[in-house]
Motif scaffolding. Structure first.
Motif, PDB file in Angstrom:
ATOM      1  N   TRP A  45      32.927  -6.165  13.830  1.00  9.65           N
ATOM      2  CA  TRP A  45      34.235  -6.021  14.480  1.00  9.65           C
ATOM      3  C   TRP A  45      33.970  -5.341  15.814  1.00  9.65           C
ATOM      4  O   TRP A  45      33.375  -4.259  15.861  1.00  9.65           O
ATOM      5  CB  TRP A  45      35.127  -5.141  13.618  1.00  9.65           C
ATOM      6  CG  TRP A  45      36.598  -5.441  13.679  1.00  9.65           C
ATOM      7  CD1 TRP A  45      37.289  -6.053  14.665  1.00  9.65           C
ATOM      8  CD2 TRP A  45      37.549  -5.104  12.667  1.00  9.65           C
ATOM      9  NE1 TRP A  45      38.611  -6.129  14.356  1.00  9.65           N
ATOM     10  CE2 TRP A  45      38.807  -5.552  13.126  1.00  9.65           C
ATOM     11  CE3 TRP A  45      37.485  -4.455  11.442  1.00  9.65           C
ATOM     12  CZ2 TRP A  45      39.980  -5.369  12.389  1.00  9.65           C
ATOM     13  CZ3 TRP A  45      38.642  -4.280  10.717  1.00  9.65           C
ATOM     14  CH2 TRP A  45      39.870  -4.739  11.173  1.00  9.65           C
ATOM     15  N   ILE A  46      34.366  -5.947  16.905  1.00 11.89           N
ATOM     16  CA  ILE A  46      34.043  -5.412  18.223  1.00 11.89           C
ATOM     17  C   ILE A  46      35.327  -5.153  19.006  1.00 11.89           C
ATOM     18  O   ILE A  46      36.406  -5.645  18.666  1.00 11.89           O
ATOM     19  CB  ILE A  46      33.116  -6.361  19.004  1.00 11.89           C
ATOM     20  CG1 ILE A  46      33.759  -7.735  19.193  1.00 11.89           C
ATOM     21  CG2 ILE A  46      31.756  -6.468  18.298  1.00 11.89           C
ATOM     22  CD1 ILE A  46      32.925  -8.684  20.048  1.00 11.89           C
ATOM     23  N   ALA A  47      35.180  -4.377  20.071  1.00 10.44           N
ATOM     24  CA  ALA A  47      36.338  -4.000  20.885  1.00 10.44           C
ATOM     25  C   ALA A  47      36.084  -4.341  22.348  1.00 10.44           C
ATOM     26  O   ALA A  47      34.941  -4.385  22.809  1.00 10.44           O
ATOM     27  CB  ALA A  47      36.627  -2.514  20.732  1.00 10.44           C
ATOM     28  N   LYS A  48      37.176  -4.551  23.065  1.00  8.17           N
ATOM     29  CA  LYS A  48      37.120  -4.831  24.495  1.00  8.17           C
ATOM     30  C   LYS A  48      38.299  -4.123  25.154  1.00  8.17           C
ATOM     31  O   LYS A  48      39.430  -4.213  24.662  1.00  8.17           O
ATOM     32  CB  LYS A  48      37.205  -6.341  24.743  1.00  8.17           C
ATOM     33  CG  LYS A  48      37.111  -6.782  26.206  1.00  8.17           C
ATOM     34  CD  LYS A  48      37.158  -8.305  26.282  1.00  8.17           C
ATOM     35  CE  LYS A  48      37.143  -8.816  27.731  1.00  8.17           C
ATOM     36  NZ  LYS A  48      35.841  -8.566  28.387  1.00  8.17           N
ATOM     37  N   LYS A  49      38.037  -3.383  26.215  1.00 14.27           N
ATOM     38  CA  LYS A  49      39.124  -2.738  26.953  1.00 14.27           C
ATOM     39  C   LYS A  49      39.588  -3.681  28.050  1.00 14.27           C
ATOM     40  O   LYS A  49      38.801  -4.073  28.917  1.00 14.27           O
ATOM     41  CB  LYS A  49      38.669  -1.404  27.545  1.00 14.27           C
ATOM     42  CG  LYS A  49      39.800  -0.642  28.222  1.00 14.27           C
ATOM     43  CD  LYS A  49      39.467   0.829  28.439  1.00 14.27           C
ATOM     44  CE  LYS A  49      38.440   1.023  29.534  1.00 14.27           C
ATOM     45  NZ  LYS A  49      38.318   2.454  29.910  1.00 14.27           N
ATOM     46  N   ILE A  50      40.867  -4.044  27.999  1.00 10.54           N
ATOM     47  CA  ILE A  50      41.423  -5.007  28.937  1.00 10.54           C
ATOM     48  C   ILE A  50      42.654  -4.392  29.594  1.00 10.54           C
ATOM     49  O   ILE A  50      43.626  -4.051  28.903  1.00 10.54           O
ATOM     50  CB  ILE A  50      41.804  -6.326  28.230  1.00 10.54           C
ATOM     51  CG1 ILE A  50      40.610  -6.863  27.429  1.00 10.54           C
ATOM     52  CG2 ILE A  50      42.264  -7.362  29.245  1.00 10.54           C
ATOM     53  CD1 ILE A  50      40.936  -8.083  26.583  1.00 10.54           C
ATOM     54  N   ASN A  51      42.593  -4.226  30.898  1.00 12.73           N
ATOM     55  CA  ASN A  51      43.696  -3.616  31.661  1.00 12.73           C
ATOM     56  C   ASN A  51      44.108  -2.267  31.080  1.00 12.73           C
ATOM     57  O   ASN A  51      45.284  -1.884  31.099  1.00 12.73           O
ATOM     58  CB  ASN A  51      44.898  -4.566  31.709  1.00 12.73           C
ATOM     59  CG  ASN A  51      44.562  -5.871  32.396  1.00 12.73           C
ATOM     60  OD1 ASN A  51      43.844  -5.901  33.392  1.00 12.73           O
ATOM     61  ND2 ASN A  51      45.060  -6.980  31.854  1.00 12.73           N
ATOM     62  N   ALA A  94      38.252  -7.754  17.943  1.00 10.45           N
ATOM     63  CA  ALA A  94      38.048  -9.084  17.370  1.00 10.45           C
ATOM     64  C   ALA A  94      37.077  -8.989  16.202  1.00 10.45           C
ATOM     65  O   ALA A  94      36.027  -8.347  16.294  1.00 10.45           O
ATOM     66  CB  ALA A  94      37.501 -10.050  18.415  1.00 10.45           C
ATOM     67  N   ALA A  95      37.443  -9.615  15.102  1.00  8.46           N
ATOM     68  CA  ALA A  95      36.551  -9.703  13.943  1.00  8.46           C
ATOM     69  C   ALA A  95      35.552 -10.823  14.175  1.00  8.46           C
ATOM     70  O   ALA A  95      35.886 -11.867  14.735  1.00  8.46           O
ATOM     71  CB  ALA A  95      37.355  -9.961  12.677  1.00  8.46           C
ATOM     72  N   ILE A  96      34.316 -10.595  13.752  1.00  5.55           N
ATOM     73  CA  ILE A  96      33.240 -11.563  13.923  1.00  5.55           C
ATOM     74  C   ILE A  96      32.903 -12.185  12.574  1.00  5.55           C
ATOM     75  O   ILE A  96      32.526 -11.490  11.628  1.00  5.55           O
ATOM     76  CB  ILE A  96      31.979 -10.889  14.507  1.00  5.55           C
ATOM     77  CG1 ILE A  96      32.326 -10.125  15.784  1.00  5.55           C
ATOM     78  CG2 ILE A  96      30.898 -11.920  14.760  1.00  5.55           C
ATOM     79  CD1 ILE A  96      32.877 -10.987  16.913  1.00  5.55           C
ATOM     80  N   ASP A  97      33.046 -13.491  12.476  1.00  3.81           N
ATOM     81  CA  ASP A  97      32.725 -14.194  11.232  1.00  3.81           C
ATOM     82  C   ASP A  97      31.261 -14.010  10.855  1.00  3.81           C
ATOM     83  O   ASP A  97      30.394 -13.808  11.725  1.00  3.81           O
ATOM     84  CB  ASP A  97      33.007 -15.692  11.379  1.00  3.81           C
ATOM     85  CG  ASP A  97      34.494 -16.000  11.438  1.00  3.81           C
ATOM     86  OD1 ASP A  97      35.293 -15.115  11.094  1.00  3.81           O
ATOM     87  OD2 ASP A  97      34.849 -17.117  11.851  1.00  3.81           O
ATOM     88  N   ALA A  98      30.986 -14.110   9.573  1.00  6.45           N
ATOM     89  CA  ALA A  98      29.597 -14.088   9.087  1.00  6.45           C
ATOM     90  C   ALA A  98      28.982 -15.455   9.338  1.00  6.45           C
ATOM     91  O   ALA A  98      28.656 -16.206   8.411  1.00  6.45           O
ATOM     92  CB  ALA A  98      29.562 -13.730   7.614  1.00  6.45           C
TER      93      ALA A  98
END
Length: 574
Positions: free
Chosen positions: A69-75, A81-85
């Protein structure tokens, strides 16, 4: 990308997005208004995020439905977003200032092979975790808190403070790994109960199922009881009662200090409460907000609110206990034989785990993040003395490696100018309205189990309101109530809430529970049926609609609204 595209938003003039790769834009990104509804501080995004330990969670449980599960800072806002296996996914993120490749299995058949493992171990977690929590994990967390709380920042060198920061980050990492074990254990127990109900009764009554999630013995209720006990003491003491008539919390403290009875109250009641329950702020998933331990104003305002409403803790907890017992009886009604034994066993396992929802908030979401803030401002005090920054909270507007550079060399760069620019950026971000989701929506993405906490897939599929005066969200706590709205944005506005009003806010966490003793209904922008505002509303018997996305934009203080917690409809009657 797997599956047909159901929707896509890659940015526009009002919300521009710089995608680092096609793979990144092909993910479904959810606005984290559940935890961080406001523009995020640089330091929290760098070292405080709950997503930092998700690779550990998915690895430990061998989940077939996600690997990371990763994060992105936008504005200025946090999207995750979850990442599928799925071995075909190659996407980068950033953690602790470094490039981080989202973890995915190398074996293409990983999900199919490991599914049985998850099914085998989850019941073991569900059956044993409450004992593990009491005997192993909670004592470990409390020992770490005692060590961090007892640290003396006076006279420490900058390198020594640097090591304290690293120790605190390690504690944060460990506690959040425990958090995910709690989470999955509860998830397993809850799903087992749902499955047993479906098998025995053929379907699940969602309203009844929600009532069965109530907790009647946890740190939330402990904090409320302690506030109530202080209120009862003030109520019968003329000197204390007079002090609490001060216009502001600062006035109340000043009046208390001026009398013997008031001074004793501060030392024997208020200060111990600050130490035991004060490691929390209005938003737990941040470092920028002062803690109740640092500023006792919210505690004083809570006591005043209890005096105003003459809140009765005993009556409230008795009502919750009575409703939970009634819900259990309703569930078991008409069930006999082996089915009754199976259902009773699943019910007992699930309800025994219920206190872990508020307790993990108390110890981890609140308590652990709060301790990391205290380390940062403790370092900030020293950097102010050194002339490196202007304010103790300026450390929160630096990045992790920027702060470490200053601890190694206080003259490494102009920290004051950088902090000033970062503060300006955050203020400007408040003018932006972040969409509920970004990127590419597929059925597989929307099926990710945890998205229910954010109100998905309902938010994605929800029809537009049929009238401009109507908002739609998720039914969170049954009942219909009509009243005046009170839009609350900050901690300072807590004391403006009046008995019988409808609270309208972005989201709640345990710091907001003091308001639930006064309000008649709740409407939030964020959350799903199992989120904090939904659970607590059911405990207090307050009609609630969550996950509207737009309530704080559409409803103003003073508007007359009707909240239908059974249908998820909110009407603005004006």
């Amino acid at each position: 990308m797997s599956g047909a595209v159901l929707g896509q938003f890659l940015g526009d003039e009002s919300f521009p997005i710089a995608w680092d790769s096609d793979a990144e834009s092909e993910l479904l990104w959810i606005y984290d208004d559940l935890h961080i509804p406001q523009p995020v501080s640089p330091m929290f995004f760098d070292i405080g995020g709950w997503w930092l330990t998700c690779d550990h969670m998915f690895r430990r449980f061998a989940t077939p439905f996600a690997a990371d599960w990763i994060a992105k800072k936008i504005n200025g806002y946090v999207y995750t977003a979850a990442i599928d296996a799925d071995t075909a996914i190659v996407v980068d993120s950033t953690e602790y200032g470094a490039r981080y490749a989202a973890r995915v299995p190398r074996d293409p058949s990983y999900a199919a092979k490991m599914g049985p493992y998850l099914g085998a171990v989850l019941p073991v977690y569900a059956t044993n975790f409450l004992t593990w929590w009491r005997e192993r994990f909670k004592p470990e967390i409390e020992a770490n808190f005692a060590r961090l709380d007892g640290y003396d920042y006076g006279g420490r060198s900058l390198p020594e403070l640097a090591l304290q920061l690293e120790d605190a980050i390690d504690v944060h990492d460990r506690h959040w790994k425990i958090h995910w074990m709690i989470n999955f254990s509860q998830f397993s127990a809850t799903m087992a109960l749902r499955g047993t109900i479906e098998a025995v009764k053929g379907s699940v009554d969602e309203e009844l199922f929600g009532r069965l999630q109530s907790s009647v013995e946890d740190r939330n209720w402990d904090s409320i009881e302690a506030l109530w006990q202080m209120k009862e003491e003030v109520k019968v003491d003329p000197v204390l009662r007079e002090a609490f008539k001060g216009e502001t919390a600062a006035d109340v403290r000043s009046k208390l200090k001026a009398t013997d009875a008031g001074a004793r109250f501060l030392v024997s009641r208020l200060d111990p409460y600050r130490q035991e329950f004060g490691y929390k702020s209005i938003w737990s998933h941040e470092f920028v907000f002062p803690l109740w331990k640092e500023n006792p104003g919210p505690i004083i305002e809570a006591i005043r609110g209890y005096l105003e409403s003459d809140y009765d803790y005993s009556k409230s907890i008795s009502a919750v206990k009575k409703d939970l017992a009634s819900a259990k009886t309703e569930l078991m009604d008409g069930v006999n034989g082996d089915a009754k034994a199976q259902l009773r066993s699943a019910l007992e396992l699930s309800t025994n785990m219920s206190p872990l929802t508020p307790d993990h908030h108390f110890y981890i979401d609140q308590g652990t993040n709060a301790r990391l803030r205290m380390v940062l401002v403790g370092i900030g005090d020293r950097l102010v003395d050194e002339g490196v920054v202007d304010d103790r909270e300026d450390t929160i507007f630096l990045l992790y490696n920027e702060l470490r550079r200053l601890l190694g060399n206080p003259k490494a760069f102009d920290a004051k100018a950088l902090v000033s620019a970062r503060r300006d950026e955050r203020e400007q971000a408040f003018e932006i309205r972040p969409p509920a989701w970004l990127g590419t929506a597929t059925q597989a993405g929307l099926d990710f189990p945890y998205l229910g906490l954010w109100g998905f897939p309902e938010k994605f599929t929800r029809p537009a309101p049929t009238a401009t005066s109507e908002l739609r969200g998720l039914p969170a706590s049954p009942g219909v109530v009509e009243g005046l709205a009170r839009h609350v944005r900050t901690l300072e506005e807590f004391d403006q809430v009046r008995v019988g009003e409808i609270l309208v806010c972005q989201m709640t966490n345990p710091a907001w529970v003091v308001l639930f003793t006064k309000i008649a209904g709740l409407v939030t922008d964020a959350g799903g049926a199992a989120s904090h505002p939904a659970v607590v509303s059911r405990e207090f018997g307050i009609p609630a609609v969550v996950g509207t996305s737009v309530a704080t934009q559409r409803i103003k203080t003073g508007d007359r609204v009707r909240v239908n917690g059974s249908t998820g409809v909110v009407e603005v009657l004006k």
